[in-house]
Design a protein around this motif. Structure first.
Motif, PDB file in Angstrom:
ATOM      1  N   ALA A 154       4.882   9.520  -8.573  1.00 51.77           N
ATOM      2  CA  ALA A 154       3.990  10.308  -9.423  1.00 51.77           C
ATOM      3  C   ALA A 154       3.059  11.182  -8.588  1.00 51.77           C
ATOM      4  O   ALA A 154       2.795  12.342  -8.934  1.00 51.77           O
ATOM      5  N   LEU A 155       2.550  10.649  -7.480  1.00 50.65           N
ATOM      6  CA  LEU A 155       1.684  11.440  -6.591  1.00 50.65           C
ATOM      7  C   LEU A 155       2.426  12.658  -6.054  1.00 50.65           C
ATOM      8  O   LEU A 155       1.874  13.767  -5.998  1.00 50.65           O
ATOM      9  N   TYR A 156       3.675  12.449  -5.671  1.00 50.37           N
ATOM     10  CA  TYR A 156       4.472  13.566  -5.147  1.00 50.37           C
ATOM     11  C   TYR A 156       4.687  14.621  -6.230  1.00 50.37           C
ATOM     12  O   TYR A 156       4.605  15.839  -5.970  1.00 50.37           O
ATOM     13  N   ALA A 157       4.945  14.166  -7.458  1.00 46.50           N
ATOM     14  CA  ALA A 157       5.137  15.103  -8.575  1.00 46.50           C
ATOM     15  C   ALA A 157       3.858  15.903  -8.835  1.00 46.50           C
ATOM     16  O   ALA A 157       3.912  17.114  -9.077  1.00 46.50           O
ATOM     17  N   LEU A 158       2.704  15.246  -8.759  1.00 50.87           N
ATOM     18  CA  LEU A 158       1.428  15.927  -8.989  1.00 50.87           C
ATOM     19  C   LEU A 158       1.105  16.910  -7.867  1.00 50.87           C
ATOM     20  O   LEU A 158       0.512  17.968  -8.112  1.00 50.87           O
ATOM     21  N   GLN A 159       1.505  16.572  -6.649  1.00 49.72           N
ATOM     22  CA  GLN A 159       1.313  17.520  -5.551  1.00 49.72           C
ATOM     23  C   GLN A 159       2.207  18.738  -5.742  1.00 49.72           C
ATOM     24  O   GLN A 159       1.775  19.889  -5.572  1.00 49.72           O
TER      25      GLN A 159
ATOM     26  N   ILE B 100       0.843  -1.196   0.000  1.00 50.81           N
ATOM     27  CA  ILE B 100       0.000   0.000   0.000  1.00 50.81           C
ATOM     28  C   ILE B 100       0.875   1.242   0.000  1.00 50.81           C
ATOM     29  O   ILE B 100       1.842   1.346   0.763  1.00 50.81           O
ATOM     30  N   GLY B 101       0.507   2.182  -0.841  1.00 53.05           N
ATOM     31  CA  GLY B 101       1.290   3.396  -1.003  1.00 53.05           C
ATOM     32  C   GLY B 101       1.097   4.405   0.114  1.00 53.05           C
ATOM     33  O   GLY B 101       0.359   4.180   1.080  1.00 53.05           O
ATOM     34  N   THR B 102       1.761   5.523  -0.042  1.00 55.43           N
ATOM     35  CA  THR B 102       1.677   6.598   0.946  1.00 55.43           C
ATOM     36  C   THR B 102       0.250   7.138   1.020  1.00 55.43           C
ATOM     37  O   THR B 102      -0.450   7.210   0.004  1.00 55.43           O
ATOM     38  N   PRO B 103      -0.243   7.488   2.196  1.00 55.94           N
ATOM     39  CA  PRO B 103      -1.609   8.010   2.315  1.00 55.94           C
ATOM     40  C   PRO B 103      -1.797   9.280   1.479  1.00 55.94           C
ATOM     41  O   PRO B 103      -0.909  10.133   1.423  1.00 55.94           O
ATOM     42  N   TYR B 104      -2.949   9.397   0.837  1.00 54.45           N
ATOM     43  CA  TYR B 104      -3.203  10.587   0.022  1.00 54.45           C
ATOM     44  C   TYR B 104      -4.483  11.319   0.414  1.00 54.45           C
ATOM     45  O   TYR B 104      -4.711  12.439  -0.032  1.00 54.45           O
ATOM     46  N   MET B 105      -5.333  10.693   1.265  1.00 59.17           N
ATOM     47  CA  MET B 105      -6.569  11.362   1.669  1.00 59.17           C
ATOM     48  C   MET B 105      -6.998  10.898   3.058  1.00 59.17           C
ATOM     49  O   MET B 105      -6.860   9.728   3.413  1.00 59.17           O
TER      50      MET B 105
ATOM     51  N   TYR C 218     -13.631  18.389  -6.726  1.00 61.58           N
ATOM     52  CA  TYR C 218     -14.603  17.496  -6.088  1.00 61.58           C
ATOM     53  C   TYR C 218     -14.860  17.835  -4.616  1.00 61.58           C
ATOM     54  O   TYR C 218     -15.435  17.033  -3.877  1.00 61.58           O
ATOM     55  N   GLY C 219     -14.437  19.029  -4.205  1.00 62.00           N
ATOM     56  CA  GLY C 219     -14.695  19.468  -2.840  1.00 62.00           C
ATOM     57  C   GLY C 219     -13.931  18.710  -1.784  1.00 62.00           C
ATOM     58  O   GLY C 219     -14.389  18.584  -0.636  1.00 62.00           O
ATOM     59  N   LEU C 220     -12.742  18.212  -2.135  1.00 61.88           N
ATOM     60  CA  LEU C 220     -11.989  17.354  -1.216  1.00 61.88           C
ATOM     61  C   LEU C 220     -10.617  17.913  -0.842  1.00 61.88           C
ATOM     62  O   LEU C 220      -9.796  17.209  -0.252  1.00 61.88           O
ATOM     63  N   LYS C 221     -10.393  19.173  -1.154  1.00 61.92           N
ATOM     64  CA  LYS C 221      -9.068  19.743  -0.903  1.00 61.92           C
ATOM     65  C   LYS C 221      -8.689  19.672   0.574  1.00 61.92           C
ATOM     66  O   LYS C 221      -7.532  19.390   0.926  1.00 61.92           O
ATOM     67  N   SER C 222      -9.645  19.903   1.453  1.00 61.00           N
ATOM     68  CA  SER C 222      -9.355  19.901   2.893  1.00 61.00           C
ATOM     69  C   SER C 222      -9.066  18.500   3.424  1.00 61.00           C
ATOM     70  O   SER C 222      -8.545  18.346   4.533  1.00 61.00           O
ATOM     71  N   GLU C 223      -9.418  17.466   2.633  1.00 60.91           N
ATOM     72  CA  GLU C 223      -9.194  16.079   3.068  1.00 60.91           C
ATOM     73  C   GLU C 223      -7.849  15.525   2.612  1.00 60.91           C
ATOM     74  O   GLU C 223      -7.468  14.416   3.008  1.00 60.91           O
ATOM     75  N   LEU C 224      -7.128  16.259   1.775  1.00 62.29           N
ATOM     76  CA  LEU C 224      -5.867  15.750   1.234  1.00 62.29           C
ATOM     77  C   LEU C 224      -4.801  15.580   2.304  1.00 62.29           C
ATOM     78  O   LEU C 224      -4.680  16.391   3.229  1.00 62.29           O
ATOM     79  N   CYS C 225      -4.015  14.529   2.163  1.00 58.46           N
ATOM     80  CA  CYS C 225      -2.816  14.358   2.992  1.00 58.46           C
ATOM     81  C   CYS C 225      -1.646  15.074   2.317  1.00 58.46           C
ATOM     82  O   CYS C 225      -1.664  15.302   1.104  1.00 58.46           O
ATOM     83  N   ASP C 226      -0.646  15.391   3.095  1.00 59.62           N
ATOM     84  CA  ASP C 226       0.580  15.948   2.535  1.00 59.62           C
ATOM     85  C   ASP C 226       1.430  14.783   2.042  1.00 59.62           C
ATOM     86  O   ASP C 226       1.922  13.974   2.829  1.00 59.62           O
ATOM     87  N   VAL C 227       1.569  14.670   0.720  1.00 60.42           N
ATOM     88  CA  VAL C 227       2.315  13.557   0.126  1.00 60.42           C
ATOM     89  C   VAL C 227       3.790  13.936   0.036  1.00 60.42           C
ATOM     90  O   VAL C 227       4.170  14.835  -0.711  1.00 60.42           O
ATOM     91  N   THR C 228       4.599  13.252   0.799  1.00 59.28           N
ATOM     92  CA  THR C 228       6.052  13.457   0.765  1.00 59.28           C
ATOM     93  C   THR C 228       6.708  12.131   0.441  1.00 59.28           C
ATOM     94  O   THR C 228       6.502  11.140   1.149  1.00 59.28           O
ATOM     95  N   TYR C 229       7.477  12.104  -0.645  1.00 61.96           N
ATOM     96  CA  TYR C 229       8.070  10.824  -1.044  1.00 61.96           C
ATOM     97  C   TYR C 229       9.309  11.046  -1.905  1.00 61.96           C
ATOM     98  O   TYR C 229       9.352  11.947  -2.745  1.00 61.96           O
TER      99      TYR C 229
ATOM    100  N   THR D  15     -14.002   5.909  13.536  1.00 60.50           N
ATOM    101  CA  THR D  15     -12.554   5.816  13.358  1.00 60.50           C
ATOM    102  C   THR D  15     -12.073   6.973  12.493  1.00 60.50           C
ATOM    103  O   THR D  15     -12.818   7.495  11.670  1.00 60.50           O
ATOM    104  N   VAL D  16     -10.828   7.346  12.676  1.00 60.50           N
ATOM    105  CA  VAL D  16     -10.152   8.305  11.801  1.00 60.50           C
ATOM    106  C   VAL D  16      -9.127   7.497  11.018  1.00 60.50           C
ATOM    107  O   VAL D  16      -8.358   6.730  11.599  1.00 60.50           O
ATOM    108  N   GLU D  17      -9.119   7.645   9.698  1.00 57.19           N
ATOM    109  CA  GLU D  17      -8.296   6.776   8.869  1.00 57.19           C
ATOM    110  C   GLU D  17      -7.794   7.524   7.641  1.00 57.19           C
ATOM    111  O   GLU D  17      -8.088   8.706   7.458  1.00 57.19           O
ATOM    112  N   GLN D  18      -7.055   6.804   6.799  1.00 63.86           N
ATOM    113  CA  GLN D  18      -6.510   7.384   5.576  1.00 63.86           C
ATOM    114  C   GLN D  18      -6.671   6.415   4.419  1.00 63.86           C
ATOM    115  O   GLN D  18      -6.684   5.194   4.605  1.00 63.86           O
ATOM    116  N   TYR D  19      -6.770   6.977   3.213  1.00 64.28           N
ATOM    117  CA  TYR D  19      -6.855   6.182   1.996  1.00 64.28           C
ATOM    118  C   TYR D  19      -5.457   5.940   1.428  1.00 64.28           C
ATOM    119  O   TYR D  19      -4.574   6.809   1.495  1.00 64.28           O
ATOM    120  N   GLY D  20      -5.299   4.763   0.821  1.00 66.40           N
ATOM    121  CA  GLY D  20      -4.052   4.436   0.129  1.00 66.40           C
ATOM    122  C   GLY D  20      -4.342   3.633  -1.123  1.00 66.40           C
ATOM    123  O   GLY D  20      -5.455   3.140  -1.321  1.00 66.40           O
TER     124      GLY D  20
END
Length: 332
Positions: free
Chosen positions: A266-271, A142-147, A283-294, A244-249
């Motif tokens: 690629a996710l890091y490049a897009l961020q 599973i990749g780095t959390p993104y949401m 899609y109204g999800l900007k506040s849900e984004l994780c900080d992708v560092t990789y 629960t509080v969780e993250q998507y991967g």
């Protein structure tokens, strides 16, 4: 033999078990119609003989269910009818594919079969609001959390005074998606009256129809449907009651470290370019984004670890497994 043995509930259950393999596959009728039919029929509790005698009443119920289903504009259906697949994860996956120089193909799956689809190479990635858990990390890469996401409780607004705390929801009837984080919550908390359905939207429909009291769902989905879809305007999220509080991967086959490295890079490049924020804002999800560092580890990986990505490169297409639910992946 029939009278007193087959209730209407069982009658419709048999229809539902048959439908996904036959008429569901070839008609434009949405599967949610039959979910609603089933649970209205449950409340009737007729024997087969009584069902025949009350055919007018049952027919009225069926017509009501069909009318209700026509309003579920974002519910899952088996055929495209020319509709375009859109959503946050869909657009993000397309952007990642462009970044990595491959095509992308989206394969509709049943969520409860996602691991089987992945390991059988029907799909290459599960990219569909997948909650990261230790159990899933043990089974998949599973990749780095993104949401960010939460499991929340959705009820009818008419019940807002009835269900307010963890204590007074214990005896409620719960619905959730089969194989989901919502099911994990229900099992961990020992809820006795539960039903597992094929999709999260089906759990919403179940509550709307009155068959269940509470749907345990992703907050990302629940917020969208309860606040943006008029079909579900009579539903609400119980405030201040998060399970629960969780993250998507994003998940690949176990050992496929190379593919996940490519996806994370690629996710890091897009961020960094701002494209990730642009898609989320749409899609109204900007506040849900994780900080992708990789930082890519590709040059340190073995040939075996790289082989999964080489397989995707050779065929030129990455196949992504998804289910339909807004705003992650839906059709319009």
């Amino acid at each position: 033999m029939l009278p007193g043995i087959f209730t209407a509930k069982k009658f419709f259950e048999k229809i539902l078990n048959f439908m996904p393999k036959t008429l569901y596959k070839f008609s434009a009728i949405k599967y949610n119609v039959f979910i609603v039919i089933l649970y209205y029929a449950k409340s009737l509790n007729y024997t087969f003989k009584e069902y025949i005698m009350n055919i007018k009443k049952v027919t009225a119920v069926l017509l009501s269910a069909v009318a209700l289903s026509s309003t579920f504009s974002l519910a899952a259906c088996s055929d495209d009818n020319g509709a375009e697949l859109i959503g946050f994860d869909v657009e993000l996956a397309k952007a990642v594919a462009v970044e990595l120089g491959v095509k992308v193909d989206f394969q509709l799956i049943e969520w409860s079969n996602k691991e089987m689809e992945l390991n059988g190479k029907t799909i290459d990635l599960i990219w569909n609001g997948l909650t990261i858990t230790d159990e899933r990390r043990a089974e998949m890469e599973i990749g780095t959390p993104y949401m960010n996401n939460k499991q929340v409780a959705v009820i009818r607004k008419a019940d807002k005074g009835k269900f307010t705390t963890f204590d007074n929801i214990k005896s409620a009837n719960f619905s959730f998606e089969k194989g989901s984080a919502g099911q994990d919550v229900a099992e961990e908390r020992g809820y006795a009256k539960t039903v597992a359905l094929n999709a999260q939207v089906d759990a919403l429909t179940d509550v709307k129809a009155g068959a269940s009291d509470i749907a345990i769902l992703d907050s990302v989905l629940a917020n969208f449907y309860c606040n943006s879809d008029a079909s579900f305007s009579d539903l609400m999220i119980i405030p201040d009651l998060d399970f629960t509080v969780e993250q998507y991967g994003i998940a690949a086959r176990k050992g496929d470290v190379g593919t996940i490295d490519k996806i994370n890079t690629a996710l890091y490049a897009l961020q960094s370019s701002g494209e990730l924020n642009r898609i989320a804002e749409k899609y109204g999800l900007k506040s849900e984004l994780c900080d992708v560092t990789y930082e890519s580890k590709w040059d340190t990986l073995t040939d075996v670890q790289k082989s999964g990505w080489k397989y995707i490169e050779d065929k030129g297409t990455v196949v992504i497994g998804y289910t339909l639910y807004a705003p992650i992946a839906y059709k319009e």
